[in-house]
Design a protein around this motif. Structure first.
Motif, PDB file in Angstrom:
ATOM      1  N   ASP A 134       0.808  -1.218   0.000  1.00  0.00           N
ATOM      2  CA  ASP A 134       0.000   0.000   0.000  1.00  0.00           C
ATOM      3  C   ASP A 134       0.844   1.272   0.000  1.00  0.00           C
ATOM      4  OD1 ASP A 134       0.886  -0.474   2.568  1.00  0.00           O
ATOM      5  OD2 ASP A 134      -0.963   0.187   3.551  1.00  0.00           O
ATOM      6  N   LEU A 135       2.167   1.127   0.092  1.00  0.00           N
ATOM      7  CA  LEU A 135       3.084   2.255  -0.052  1.00  0.00           C
ATOM      8  C   LEU A 135       4.309   1.755  -0.815  1.00  0.00           C
ATOM      9  CD1 LEU A 135       4.057   5.154   0.557  1.00  0.00           C
ATOM     10  CD2 LEU A 135       5.025   4.275   2.696  1.00  0.00           C
ATOM     11  N   VAL A 136       4.611   2.425  -1.922  1.00  0.00           N
ATOM     12  CA  VAL A 136       5.780   2.067  -2.744  1.00  0.00           C
ATOM     13  C   VAL A 136       6.614   3.323  -2.944  1.00  0.00           C
ATOM     14  CG1 VAL A 136       6.589   1.178  -4.963  1.00  0.00           C
ATOM     15  CG2 VAL A 136       4.505   0.241  -3.925  1.00  0.00           C
ATOM     16  N   MET A 137       7.917   3.207  -2.695  1.00  0.00           N
ATOM     17  CA  MET A 137       8.825   4.336  -2.897  1.00  0.00           C
ATOM     18  C   MET A 137       9.867   3.957  -3.939  1.00  0.00           C
ATOM     19  SD  MET A 137       9.369   6.000   0.881  1.00  0.00           S
ATOM     20  CE  MET A 137       8.100   7.072   1.577  1.00  0.00           C
ATOM     21  N   ILE A 138      10.064   4.862  -4.896  1.00  0.00           N
ATOM     22  CA  ILE A 138      10.968   4.598  -6.004  1.00  0.00           C
ATOM     23  C   ILE A 138      11.630   5.895  -6.438  1.00  0.00           C
ATOM     24  CG2 ILE A 138       9.089   4.849  -7.692  1.00  0.00           C
ATOM     25  CD1 ILE A 138      10.502   2.703  -9.394  1.00  0.00           C
ATOM     26  N   GLY A 153       5.749   3.225 -16.901  1.00  0.00           N
ATOM     27  CA  GLY A 153       6.022   2.121 -15.995  1.00  0.00           C
ATOM     28  C   GLY A 153       5.805   2.485 -14.547  1.00  0.00           C
ATOM     29  N   VAL A 154       6.226   3.691 -14.175  1.00  0.00           N
ATOM     30  CA  VAL A 154       6.017   4.151 -12.793  1.00  0.00           C
ATOM     31  C   VAL A 154       4.530   4.340 -12.528  1.00  0.00           C
ATOM     32  CG1 VAL A 154       6.541   5.952 -11.127  1.00  0.00           C
ATOM     33  CG2 VAL A 154       8.294   5.234 -12.753  1.00  0.00           C
ATOM     34  N   LEU A 155       3.831   4.933 -13.481  1.00  0.00           N
ATOM     35  CA  LEU A 155       2.383   5.106 -13.319  1.00  0.00           C
ATOM     36  C   LEU A 155       1.671   3.761 -13.214  1.00  0.00           C
ATOM     37  CD1 LEU A 155       1.252   8.033 -15.651  1.00  0.00           C
ATOM     38  CD2 LEU A 155       1.041   7.878 -13.160  1.00  0.00           C
ATOM     39  N   GLY A 156       2.242   2.734 -13.835  1.00  0.00           N
ATOM     40  CA  GLY A 156       1.640   1.413 -13.759  1.00  0.00           C
ATOM     41  C   GLY A 156       1.644   0.822 -12.365  1.00  0.00           C
ATOM     42  N   LEU A 157       2.457   1.406 -11.470  1.00  0.00           N
ATOM     43  CA  LEU A 157       2.463   0.947 -10.080  1.00  0.00           C
ATOM     44  C   LEU A 157       1.293   1.503  -9.271  1.00  0.00           C
ATOM     45  CD1 LEU A 157       6.267   1.415  -9.266  1.00  0.00           C
ATOM     46  CD2 LEU A 157       5.093  -0.739  -9.760  1.00  0.00           C
ATOM     47  N   VAL A 158       0.667   2.565  -9.777  1.00  0.00           N
ATOM     48  CA  VAL A 158      -0.431   3.206  -9.056  1.00  0.00           C
ATOM     49  C   VAL A 158      -1.692   2.355  -9.170  1.00  0.00           C
ATOM     50  CG1 VAL A 158      -1.886   5.266  -8.909  1.00  0.00           C
ATOM     51  CG2 VAL A 158       0.550   5.492  -9.465  1.00  0.00           C
ATOM     52  N   ARG A 159      -2.353   2.166  -8.047  1.00  0.00           N
ATOM     53  CA  ARG A 159      -3.603   1.415  -8.023  1.00  0.00           C
ATOM     54  C   ARG A 159      -4.402   1.834  -6.793  1.00  0.00           C
ATOM     55  NH1 ARG A 159      -1.240  -4.495  -8.054  1.00  0.00           N
ATOM     56  NH2 ARG A 159      -0.105  -3.432  -9.707  1.00  0.00           N
ATOM     57  N   PRO A 160      -5.686   1.541  -6.760  1.00  0.00           N
ATOM     58  CA  PRO A 160      -6.498   1.921  -5.595  1.00  0.00           C
ATOM     59  C   PRO A 160      -5.928   1.363  -4.303  1.00  0.00           C
ATOM     60  CG  PRO A 160      -7.908   1.222  -7.408  1.00  0.00           C
ATOM     61  CD  PRO A 160      -6.500   0.917  -7.832  1.00  0.00           C
ATOM     62  N   GLY A 161      -5.913   2.182  -3.274  1.00  0.00           N
ATOM     63  CA  GLY A 161      -5.428   1.752  -1.971  1.00  0.00           C
ATOM     64  C   GLY A 161      -3.925   1.789  -1.817  1.00  0.00           C
ATOM     65  N   ARG A 162      -3.205   2.324  -2.803  1.00  0.00           N
ATOM     66  CA  ARG A 162      -1.743   2.375  -2.750  1.00  0.00           C
ATOM     67  C   ARG A 162      -1.267   3.798  -3.043  1.00  0.00           C
ATOM     68  NH1 ARG A 162       1.673  -1.218  -6.907  1.00  0.00           N
ATOM     69  NH2 ARG A 162       1.277  -2.860  -5.334  1.00  0.00           N
ATOM     70  N   LEU A 163      -0.248   4.231  -2.294  1.00  0.00           N
ATOM     71  CA  LEU A 163       0.433   5.490  -2.583  1.00  0.00           C
ATOM     72  C   LEU A 163       1.813   5.167  -3.157  1.00  0.00           C
ATOM     73  CD1 LEU A 163       0.640   8.608  -2.429  1.00  0.00           C
ATOM     74  CD2 LEU A 163       1.638   8.308  -0.139  1.00  0.00           C
ATOM     75  N   GLY A 186      -3.854  13.759  -9.408  1.00  0.00           N
ATOM     76  CA  GLY A 186      -4.687  12.601  -9.129  1.00  0.00           C
ATOM     77  C   GLY A 186      -4.231  11.847  -7.912  1.00  0.00           C
ATOM     78  N   PRO A 187      -5.070  10.933  -7.444  1.00  0.00           N
ATOM     79  CA  PRO A 187      -4.763  10.189  -6.218  1.00  0.00           C
ATOM     80  C   PRO A 187      -3.701   9.124  -6.421  1.00  0.00           C
ATOM     81  CG  PRO A 187      -6.789   9.389  -7.194  1.00  0.00           C
ATOM     82  CD  PRO A 187      -6.376  10.569  -8.013  1.00  0.00           C
ATOM     83  N   GLY A 188      -3.097   8.729  -5.319  1.00  0.00           N
ATOM     84  CA  GLY A 188      -2.191   7.600  -5.336  1.00  0.00           C
ATOM     85  C   GLY A 188      -0.779   7.904  -5.781  1.00  0.00           C
ATOM     86  N   LEU A 189      -0.433   9.181  -5.923  1.00  0.00           N
ATOM     87  CA  LEU A 189       0.880   9.534  -6.437  1.00  0.00           C
ATOM     88  C   LEU A 189       1.395  10.774  -5.720  1.00  0.00           C
ATOM     89  CD1 LEU A 189       2.987   8.802  -8.696  1.00  0.00           C
ATOM     90  CD2 LEU A 189       1.838  10.519 -10.119  1.00  0.00           C
ATOM     91  N   ALA A 190       2.631  10.702  -5.236  1.00  0.00           N
ATOM     92  CA  ALA A 190       3.293  11.845  -4.620  1.00  0.00           C
ATOM     93  C   ALA A 190       4.686  11.963  -5.210  1.00  0.00           C
ATOM     94  CB  ALA A 190       3.371  11.691  -3.103  1.00  0.00           C
ATOM     95  N   ILE A 191       5.062  13.163  -5.605  1.00  0.00           N
ATOM     96  CA  ILE A 191       6.367  13.423  -6.211  1.00  0.00           C
ATOM     97  C   ILE A 191       7.189  14.270  -5.251  1.00  0.00           C
ATOM     98  CG2 ILE A 191       7.588  14.323  -8.207  1.00  0.00           C
ATOM     99  CD1 ILE A 191       5.613  12.029  -8.808  1.00  0.00           C
ATOM    100  N   VAL A 192       8.417  13.848  -5.004  1.00  0.00           N
ATOM    101  CA  VAL A 192       9.335  14.594  -4.149  1.00  0.00           C
ATOM    102  C   VAL A 192      10.425  15.187  -5.035  1.00  0.00           C
ATOM    103  CG1 VAL A 192      10.974  14.469  -2.232  1.00  0.00           C
ATOM    104  CG2 VAL A 192       8.871  13.101  -2.176  1.00  0.00           C
ATOM    105  N   ARG A 193      10.614  16.507  -4.918  1.00  0.00           N
ATOM    106  CA  ARG A 193      11.636  17.185  -5.708  1.00  0.00           C
ATOM    107  C   ARG A 193      12.609  17.911  -4.787  1.00  0.00           C
ATOM    108  NH1 ARG A 193      10.302  17.324 -11.512  1.00  0.00           N
ATOM    109  NH2 ARG A 193      12.179  18.596 -11.637  1.00  0.00           N
ATOM    110  N   SER A 194      13.833  18.100  -5.288  1.00  0.00           N
ATOM    111  CA  SER A 194      14.877  18.787  -4.545  1.00  0.00           C
ATOM    112  C   SER A 194      15.555  19.794  -5.453  1.00  0.00           C
ATOM    113  CB  SER A 194      15.904  17.782  -4.014  1.00  0.00           C
ATOM    114  OG  SER A 194      17.038  18.448  -3.507  1.00  0.00           O
TER     115      SER A 194
END
Length: 337
Positions: A134-138, A153-163, A186-194
């Motif tokens: 339910d949580l994937v970090m990449i 491919g990264v978007l393919g990891l997104v699914r209901p109930g998972r961030l 949209g839901p299920g996706l968070a982007i971290v930038r530096s």
């Protein structure tokens, strides 16, 4: 799982003592003069509390998102800590090899963590991620492998109930940021930038999270008041301007040419370089004693064995300017391995 890996080891621990720095991935010659001058002027306003509004708006404009989908942070590292504090994952998975702070932050917050370790050329294999995570970090491009995963491919990891949390700290090394998901709402996706790497702001701490508004609000509640300093806010606003984005793109194009030349030269000297590198560093495999030999001759590179999925034969080598890169190549020519 190897729990003895030092997840808290970073490239800055490798440098000092007059060593030529190939261990830290901060762009040389930064911050540029125009940015340094803005930071100097910002000191005049230090008596006032930080006002994040203009910087948040600049980030939102840069990525075409509403202001409430932006959270400013004291670098990417704080973002991972906030995610670990605010979330309660049932099954957290970190895709490795990658930057170790996401896993370290989750463990520090008391969450069990599983590792999905990529093999071969370290390209993304969605099957390596458990279906019920339910949580994937990449990372993308990934530190330390420099591999850029296709956005699809990264978007393919997104699914209901998972961030899915994507660390894009090095995405501005890619001209045009072709595989970035920073503008994908949209839901299920968070982007971290530096902004640390490209603009030379490691000592200032400047970054941000892009996610749906509800998650941003939840992370903000876990963040201390005034966590991002006034000078850092000035830097964020400045580095998200159209002019700065254009400058970064020009630098990224030059980086790519020198990275390819440097990678070819390292390969010609018997080292294996992970193919398709797209960030400001190369992931290299060679003799286990190579790091120590290079240090003896005045050059610091980043050890690879503190990244899950790599071992002592792996090194991360920053791409510098051609003249500096050639000094390391000359040292390699003198070594017998």
């Amino acid at each position: 799982m190897d729990t003895d890996i030092d997840l808290g080891h970073h490239g800055d621990a490798e440098v000092g003592g007059g060593l030529v720095d190939f261990a830290v991935n901060v762009r040389g010659g930064t911050p540029p003069a125009w940015l340094a001058e803005r930071l100097r002027r910002s000191v005049d306003d230090l008596a006032a509390y930080p006002r994040p509004g203009p910087a948040r708006a600049a980030v939102a404009r840069r990525h075409g998102r509403p202001d409430d989908e932006v959270l400013l942070t004291a670098g990417a590292a704080e973002a991972f800590v906030l995610l670990a504090r605010a979330l309660a994952p049932r099954r957290a998975v970190v895709v490795h090899p990658q930057f170790t702070e996401p896993e370290a932050a989750l463990r520090a917050a008391g969450h069990p963590v599983e590792r999905a370790v990529l093999g071969g050329g370290f390209t993304l294999d969605p099957a390596a991620v458990p279906a019920d995570a339910d949580l994937v970090m990449i990372g993308n491009p990934t530190n330390p492998t420099s591999v850029l995963h296709p956005a699809a491919g990264v978007l393919g990891l997104v699914r209901p109930g998972r961030l899915v949390v994507v660390d894009e700290a090095f995405m501005d090394c890619v001209p045009g940021e072709s595989e970035s998901l920073a503008s994908h709402g949209g839901p299920g996706l968070a982007i971290v930038r530096s902004l640390t790497k490209t603009w030379g702001l490691a000592g200032l701490r400047a970054g941000y999270v892009l996610a749906e508004a509800a998650l941003v609000a939840e992370l903000a509640r876990a963040q201390p008041l005034w966590a991002v300093s006034a000078p850092a806010l000035v830097a964020i606003e400045a580095c998200c301007s159209p002019e700065a984005v254009t400058e970064a793109g020009t630098w990224a194009a030059g980086l790519g040419a020198e990275r390819e030349r440097f990678a070819t030269a390292l390969g010609a000297r018997g080292l294996h370089v992970v193919p398709g590198a797209r960030a400001s560093f190369l992931c290299v495999r060679g003799p286990g004693e190579l790091r120590a030999l290079l240090r003896e001759r005045g050059h610091a590179v980043r050890r690879g064995d503190t990244f899950p999925g790599l071992g002592p034969e792996w090194l991360r080598i920053a791409v510098r300017d051609a003249r500096t890169n050639d000094t390391l190549l000359e040292v390699l020519d003198d070594l017998d391995f």
